[in-house]
Design a protein around this motif. Sequence first.
Motif, short mmCIF file in Angstrom:
data_model
loop_
_atom_site.label_atom_id
_atom_site.label_comp_id
_atom_site.label_asym_id
_atom_site.label_seq_id
_atom_site.Cartn_x
_atom_site.Cartn_y
_atom_site.Cartn_z
N GLY A 1 53.55 23.31 -1.54
CA GLY A 1 52.90 23.68 -0.29
C GLY A 1 53.31 22.76 0.83
O GLY A 1 53.67 21.60 0.60
N SER A 2 53.28 23.29 2.04
CA SER A 2 53.55 22.48 3.22
C SER A 2 52.64 22.96 4.34
O SER A 2 52.29 24.13 4.42
CB SER A 2 55.02 22.59 3.63
N TRP A 3 52.26 22.02 5.19
CA TRP A 3 51.37 22.33 6.30
C TRP A 3 52.18 22.74 7.53
O TRP A 3 53.26 22.23 7.76
CB TRP A 3 50.51 21.13 6.65
N SER A 4 51.62 23.68 8.29
CA SER A 4 52.23 24.09 9.55
C SER A 4 51.12 24.33 10.56
O SER A 4 49.94 24.37 10.19
CB SER A 4 53.07 25.35 9.37
N GLN A 5 51.51 24.50 11.79
CA GLN A 5 50.57 24.77 12.87
C GLN A 5 50.86 26.17 13.40
O GLN A 5 52.00 26.49 13.70
CB GLN A 5 50.76 23.74 13.98
N ALA A 6 49.83 27.02 13.48
CA ALA A 6 50.00 28.37 14.02
C ALA A 6 48.76 28.72 14.84
O ALA A 6 47.64 28.63 14.34
CB ALA A 6 50.19 29.37 12.89
N ASP A 7 48.98 29.10 16.07
CA ASP A 7 47.87 29.46 16.96
C ASP A 7 46.81 28.37 17.03
O ASP A 7 45.62 28.65 17.01
CB ASP A 7 47.24 30.79 16.51
N GLY A 8 47.27 27.12 17.05
CA GLY A 8 46.35 26.00 17.15
C GLY A 8 45.61 25.66 15.86
O GLY A 8 44.72 24.83 15.86
N ARG A 9 45.96 26.33 14.78
CA ARG A 9 45.29 26.08 13.50
C ARG A 9 46.30 25.59 12.47
O ARG A 9 47.42 26.08 12.41
CB ARG A 9 44.64 27.36 12.98
N ARG A 10 45.87 24.64 11.67
CA ARG A 10 46.71 24.18 10.56
C ARG A 10 46.53 25.14 9.39
O ARG A 10 45.42 25.60 9.12
CB ARG A 10 46.28 22.78 10.10
N ARG A 11 47.64 25.45 8.76
CA ARG A 11 47.55 26.28 7.56
C ARG A 11 48.61 25.82 6.56
O ARG A 11 49.66 25.33 6.94
CB ARG A 11 47.67 27.76 7.86
N ARG A 12 48.31 26.02 5.32
CA ARG A 12 49.19 25.59 4.25
C ARG A 12 49.95 26.81 3.73
O ARG A 12 49.35 27.82 3.41
CB ARG A 12 48.40 24.95 3.13
N SER A 13 51.25 26.69 3.70
CA SER A 13 52.09 27.75 3.15
C SER A 13 52.61 27.30 1.80
O SER A 13 52.88 26.11 1.58
CB SER A 13 53.27 28.04 4.09
N TYR A 14 52.75 28.25 0.91
CA TYR A 14 53.19 27.96 -0.45
C TYR A 14 54.49 28.69 -0.73
O TYR A 14 54.74 29.76 -0.21
CB TYR A 14 52.12 28.44 -1.46
N ARG A 15 55.31 28.08 -1.59
CA ARG A 15 56.57 28.70 -2.01
C ARG A 15 56.77 28.40 -3.49
O ARG A 15 56.28 27.42 -4.02
CB ARG A 15 57.74 28.21 -1.18
N LEU A 16 57.53 29.29 -4.13
CA LEU A 16 57.86 29.09 -5.55
C LEU A 16 58.82 27.92 -5.71
O LEU A 16 59.73 27.74 -4.90
CB LEU A 16 58.55 30.34 -6.11
N THR A 17 58.64 27.16 -6.76
CA THR A 17 59.61 26.14 -7.15
C THR A 17 60.52 26.79 -8.20
O THR A 17 60.22 27.89 -8.71
CB THR A 17 58.91 24.93 -7.78
N PRO A 18 61.62 26.15 -8.55
CA PRO A 18 62.45 26.69 -9.64
C PRO A 18 61.64 26.89 -10.93
O PRO A 18 61.81 27.90 -11.62
CB PRO A 18 63.55 25.64 -9.80
N ALA A 19 60.75 25.96 -11.23
CA ALA A 19 59.90 26.11 -12.42
C ALA A 19 59.00 27.33 -12.27
O ALA A 19 58.73 28.05 -13.26
CB ALA A 19 59.07 24.85 -12.65
N GLY A 20 58.51 27.59 -11.06
CA GLY A 20 57.67 28.76 -10.82
C GLY A 20 58.44 30.05 -11.02
O GLY A 20 57.91 31.04 -11.54
N ARG A 21 59.70 30.08 -10.60
CA ARG A 21 60.54 31.27 -10.81
C ARG A 21 60.76 31.53 -12.29
O ARG A 21 60.71 32.68 -12.74
CB ARG A 21 61.87 31.13 -10.08
N ARG A 22 60.99 30.46 -13.04
CA ARG A 22 61.17 30.62 -14.50
C ARG A 22 59.89 31.11 -15.15
O ARG A 22 59.91 31.99 -16.01
CB ARG A 22 61.62 29.29 -15.13
N ARG A 23 58.77 30.56 -14.73
CA ARG A 23 57.48 30.97 -15.28
C ARG A 23 57.20 32.44 -14.97
O ARG A 23 56.75 33.20 -15.82
CB ARG A 23 56.39 30.08 -14.72
N LEU A 24 57.50 32.86 -13.73
CA LEU A 24 57.29 34.25 -13.34
C LEU A 24 58.15 35.17 -14.20
O LEU A 24 57.67 36.21 -14.67
CB LEU A 24 57.59 34.45 -11.85
N ALA A 25 59.39 34.82 -14.43
CA ALA A 25 60.27 35.64 -15.27
C ALA A 25 59.71 35.75 -16.68
O ALA A 25 59.68 36.84 -17.26
CB ALA A 25 61.68 35.06 -15.29
N GLY A 26 59.23 34.65 -17.22
CA GLY A 26 58.63 34.67 -18.55
C GLY A 26 57.36 35.48 -18.60
O GLY A 26 57.12 36.24 -19.55
#
Length: 114
Positions: A64-89
């Motif tokens: 996860g990483s924090w960003s600023q949008a419309d004056g509000r902080r929000r956390r965005s999430y992305r898959l890691t390589p381990a997450g991609r492997r887990r999803l495939a499994g």
Amino acid sequence: MKAEAQALKGHLDALLLATLEDGPRHGYAIKEALRDGSGGRFDLPTGTVYPALHRLAAAGLISGSWSQADGRRRRSYRLTPAGRRRLAGDRASWLEFSTTVTALLEGAPWPATT
């Protein structure tokens, strides 16, 4: 808790990972993707989604990483390589499980033929 939320037990992590397959999303967008992708059947409460996201992050399956949008902080999430492997499994396991259950419910011998 809705019956649909109960049906998700054991599958929520895979569904959350799947919502991130096409790119990063913030928490609310992940909730929307689950709701919209299920035709409204999986309209999960924040108290279900966010703890699961934190658990997936702690396991190294998403980052996860924090960003600023419309004056509000929000956390965005992305898959890691381990997450991609887990999803495939998880997808492979789900396909085998659902094929087996379908064969049993329809009275067809294993493996089910289509």
